[in-house]
Design an enzyme around this catalytic site. Sequence first.
Site, PDB file in Angstrom:
ATOM      1  N   ARG A 110       0.842  -1.196   0.000  1.00  0.00           N
ATOM      2  CA  ARG A 110       0.000   0.000   0.000  1.00  0.00           C
ATOM      3  C   ARG A 110       0.876   1.245   0.000  1.00  0.00           C
ATOM      4  O   ARG A 110       1.999   1.216   0.480  1.00  0.00           O
ATOM      5  CB  ARG A 110      -0.966   0.031   1.190  1.00  0.00           C
ATOM      6  CG  ARG A 110      -0.324   0.220   2.566  1.00  0.00           C
ATOM      7  CD  ARG A 110      -0.158   1.661   2.985  1.00  0.00           C
ATOM      8  NE  ARG A 110       0.211   1.721   4.401  1.00  0.00           N
ATOM      9  CZ  ARG A 110       1.052   2.620   4.925  1.00  0.00           C
ATOM     10  NH1 ARG A 110       1.656   3.500   4.159  1.00  0.00           N
ATOM     11  NH2 ARG A 110       1.320   2.623   6.222  1.00  0.00           N
ATOM     12  N   GLU A 209      -6.585   7.368   7.563  1.00  0.00           N
ATOM     13  CA  GLU A 209      -5.525   8.160   8.219  1.00  0.00           C
ATOM     14  C   GLU A 209      -4.905   9.161   7.240  1.00  0.00           C
ATOM     15  O   GLU A 209      -4.387  10.200   7.638  1.00  0.00           O
ATOM     16  CB  GLU A 209      -4.444   7.240   8.783  1.00  0.00           C
ATOM     17  CG  GLU A 209      -3.341   8.006   9.487  1.00  0.00           C
ATOM     18  CD  GLU A 209      -2.267   7.127  10.090  1.00  0.00           C
ATOM     19  OE1 GLU A 209      -2.609   6.176  10.818  1.00  0.00           O
ATOM     20  OE2 GLU A 209      -1.089   7.382   9.816  1.00  0.00           O
ATOM     21  N   ARG A 213      -5.507   5.683   0.773  1.00  0.00           N
ATOM     22  CA  ARG A 213      -4.640   4.517   0.997  1.00  0.00           C
ATOM     23  C   ARG A 213      -4.888   3.603  -0.200  1.00  0.00           C
ATOM     24  O   ARG A 213      -6.002   3.083  -0.347  1.00  0.00           O
ATOM     25  CB  ARG A 213      -4.974   3.819   2.310  1.00  0.00           C
ATOM     26  CG  ARG A 213      -4.520   4.584   3.577  1.00  0.00           C
ATOM     27  CD  ARG A 213      -3.025   4.573   3.698  1.00  0.00           C
ATOM     28  NE  ARG A 213      -2.475   5.382   4.777  1.00  0.00           N
ATOM     29  CZ  ARG A 213      -2.098   4.903   5.969  1.00  0.00           C
ATOM     30  NH1 ARG A 213      -2.275   3.628   6.256  1.00  0.00           N
ATOM     31  NH2 ARG A 213      -1.567   5.707   6.882  1.00  0.00           N
ATOM     32  N   CYS A 255       1.074  10.812   9.421  1.00  0.00           N
ATOM     33  CA  CYS A 255       2.040  10.349  10.427  1.00  0.00           C
ATOM     34  C   CYS A 255       3.451  10.413   9.829  1.00  0.00           C
ATOM     35  O   CYS A 255       3.663   9.918   8.719  1.00  0.00           O
ATOM     36  CB  CYS A 255       1.721   8.922  10.842  1.00  0.00           C
ATOM     37  SG  CYS A 255       2.867   8.277  12.065  1.00  0.00           S
ATOM     38  N   THR A 257       5.843   8.619  10.258  1.00  0.00           N
ATOM     39  CA  THR A 257       6.436   7.295   9.972  1.00  0.00           C
ATOM     40  C   THR A 257       6.186   6.887   8.520  1.00  0.00           C
ATOM     41  O   THR A 257       6.808   5.962   8.021  1.00  0.00           O
ATOM     42  CB  THR A 257       5.805   6.206  10.872  1.00  0.00           C
ATOM     43  OG1 THR A 257       4.388   6.155  10.601  1.00  0.00           O
ATOM     44  CG2 THR A 257       6.043   6.486  12.336  1.00  0.00           C
ATOM     45  N   ARG A 264       4.061   0.699   2.477  1.00  0.00           N
ATOM     46  CA  ARG A 264       4.290  -0.464   3.349  1.00  0.00           C
ATOM     47  C   ARG A 264       4.028  -1.693   2.491  1.00  0.00           C
ATOM     48  O   ARG A 264       2.924  -1.870   1.971  1.00  0.00           O
ATOM     49  CB  ARG A 264       3.350  -0.468   4.561  1.00  0.00           C
ATOM     50  CG  ARG A 264       3.693  -1.550   5.575  1.00  0.00           C
ATOM     51  CD  ARG A 264       2.942  -1.347   6.896  1.00  0.00           C
ATOM     52  NE  ARG A 264       1.689  -2.042   6.929  1.00  0.00           N
ATOM     53  CZ  ARG A 264       1.562  -3.329   7.280  1.00  0.00           C
ATOM     54  NH1 ARG A 264       2.615  -4.033   7.602  1.00  0.00           N
ATOM     55  NH2 ARG A 264       0.384  -3.922   7.295  1.00  0.00           N
ATOM     56  N   ARG A 293       3.954  -7.066  12.491  1.00  0.00           N
ATOM     57  CA  ARG A 293       2.704  -6.601  13.094  1.00  0.00           C
ATOM     58  C   ARG A 293       1.836  -7.827  13.362  1.00  0.00           C
ATOM     59  O   ARG A 293       2.092  -8.912  12.828  1.00  0.00           O
ATOM     60  CB  ARG A 293       1.966  -5.653  12.128  1.00  0.00           C
ATOM     61  CG  ARG A 293       2.668  -4.311  11.971  1.00  0.00           C
ATOM     62  CD  ARG A 293       1.883  -3.348  11.128  1.00  0.00           C
ATOM     63  NE  ARG A 293       2.531  -2.026  11.084  1.00  0.00           N
ATOM     64  CZ  ARG A 293       1.956  -0.948  10.552  1.00  0.00           C
ATOM     65  NH1 ARG A 293       0.752  -1.041   9.995  1.00  0.00           N
ATOM     66  NH2 ARG A 293       2.571   0.213  10.539  1.00  0.00           N
ATOM     67  N   GLU A 298      -1.723  -3.421  12.832  1.00  0.00           N
ATOM     68  CA  GLU A 298      -0.960  -2.696  13.851  1.00  0.00           C
ATOM     69  C   GLU A 298      -1.563  -2.887  15.249  1.00  0.00           C
ATOM     70  O   GLU A 298      -2.775  -2.844  15.406  1.00  0.00           O
ATOM     71  CB  GLU A 298      -1.026  -1.211  13.479  1.00  0.00           C
ATOM     72  CG  GLU A 298       0.007  -0.372  14.147  1.00  0.00           C
ATOM     73  CD  GLU A 298      -0.017   1.036  13.562  1.00  0.00           C
ATOM     74  OE1 GLU A 298      -0.968   1.412  12.883  1.00  0.00           O
ATOM     75  OE2 GLU A 298       0.967   1.751  13.785  1.00  0.00           O
TER      76      GLU A 298
HETATM   77  N1  DAR Z   1       0.023   4.918  17.099  1.00  0.00           N
HETATM   78  C1  DAR Z   1       0.771   6.132  16.770  1.00  0.00           C
HETATM   79  C2  DAR Z   1       1.256   6.093  15.315  1.00  0.00           C
HETATM   80  C3  DAR Z   1       2.259   5.019  15.036  1.00  0.00           C
HETATM   81  C4  DAR Z   1       2.472   4.769  13.540  1.00  0.00           C
HETATM   82  N2  DAR Z   1       1.256   4.146  12.938  1.00  0.00           N
HETATM   83  C5  DAR Z   1       0.428   4.818  12.134  1.00  0.00           C
HETATM   84  N3  DAR Z   1       0.725   5.998  11.653  1.00  0.00           N
HETATM   85  N4  DAR Z   1      -0.719   4.234  11.767  1.00  0.00           N
HETATM   86  C6  DAR Z   1       1.940   6.251  17.748  1.00  0.00           C
HETATM   87  O1  DAR Z   1       2.451   7.372  17.891  1.00  0.00           O
HETATM   88  O2  DAR Z   1       2.294   5.241  18.303  1.00  0.00           O
END
Ligand code: DAR
Length: 340
Positions: A110, A209, A213, A255, A257, A264, A293, A298
């Site tokens: 994705r 998010e 996506r 985010c 990340t 990903r 994961r 997640e």
């Molecule tokens: N749970 C948030 C984001 C972590 C990365 N995962 C995402 N972006 N879906 C944290 O700060 O742990």
Amino acid sequence: MNPIVFPKHANSLVKKYLSQKVCTVLEHQKTDSGFTLAKAINSGLKNPDSAIGIYAGDAQSYKTFSLIFDPVISEYHKGVETLKHESDLTEIELPCLDPENKYIQSTRIRVARNLKGFCFPCYMKLFERRKLEKKILSTLSSLTGNLKGSYYSLELDDKEKLNPLKTKNLGFQKGDRFQDAAGINSDFPKYRGVYLSFDEQLMVWINEEDHLRIISLEKSSDISSVYKRLCQTVTALNQSLDFAWDSTYGNLTSCPTNIGTAMRAGVHIQLEKLEKNKDILFKLIKAYNLQIRGTCGEKTKIQNAVFDISNYQRFGVSESEILLNLHAGLVAIIKAEQNL
Ligand code: DAR
């Protein structure tokens, strides 16, 4: 603004790098859309178990609040020598990993994308979500061939029994508590939904998010085929949609990340022996800079020794490097499982 105090047991990256000095400089800053530091870190304040703890409310956040985003990005995306992104979303041929599907149950790749000129999902007004859904849907309706499909709004109520969202797990759920505290669930489920190709191997989530996506998936271990579909879709959408992009950070996402490739790439793989020898598995995961994961994504648990294994780093690497490294790591992991 009162001094920002993170809970004592919090150990997020934002807590680590948001010194009082940085706070004093940033706390009165605002992006053109009015996004503030307080909004950006609310999730990390409310959820002491956050790993990261900060979200961007728009593309400008990364520059306006770079004093906190840059150190978080450098630490998370280990090995980012220079904060510069090169993207190469071009198809790649990789040998099939597990032709009999003895271990790999599915492959999913994705990318996240956000549209230029819109706030990001944690800071969108209701009219923006509506406008965005409409804009993306008109582009999705022009997809052809194996990418053709239908859109299923999350607003359809239970009467719409035909709605696959009710019968299949297409994955788009209401955001978790981290996303909730960030504002990503505002007006849920309004103007959210899933575009699903008729062959059910392409999904596009709208207003999760991130604005988009784009998810290519197959019940196979054929990374090349899954990636080819993803490249075709992104290229087709990019004909008429302008993505939020920065020459330093690459694709911009809610985010930090996910910036850079915003990709990903992973598999669901059953490893019954390695589950009982996790130290061997974790050593390989670390060696290939991968991440594990839970079976359902997640922050979920591993069920029946089925691991979700994917790339850890999204920024400071190219899409092909991610895939080549994932492929090599999975070859080593399958070999280790066979040797046990
Ligand atoms: N749970 C948030 C984001 C972590 C990365 N995962 C995402 N972006 N879906 C944290 O700060 O742990």
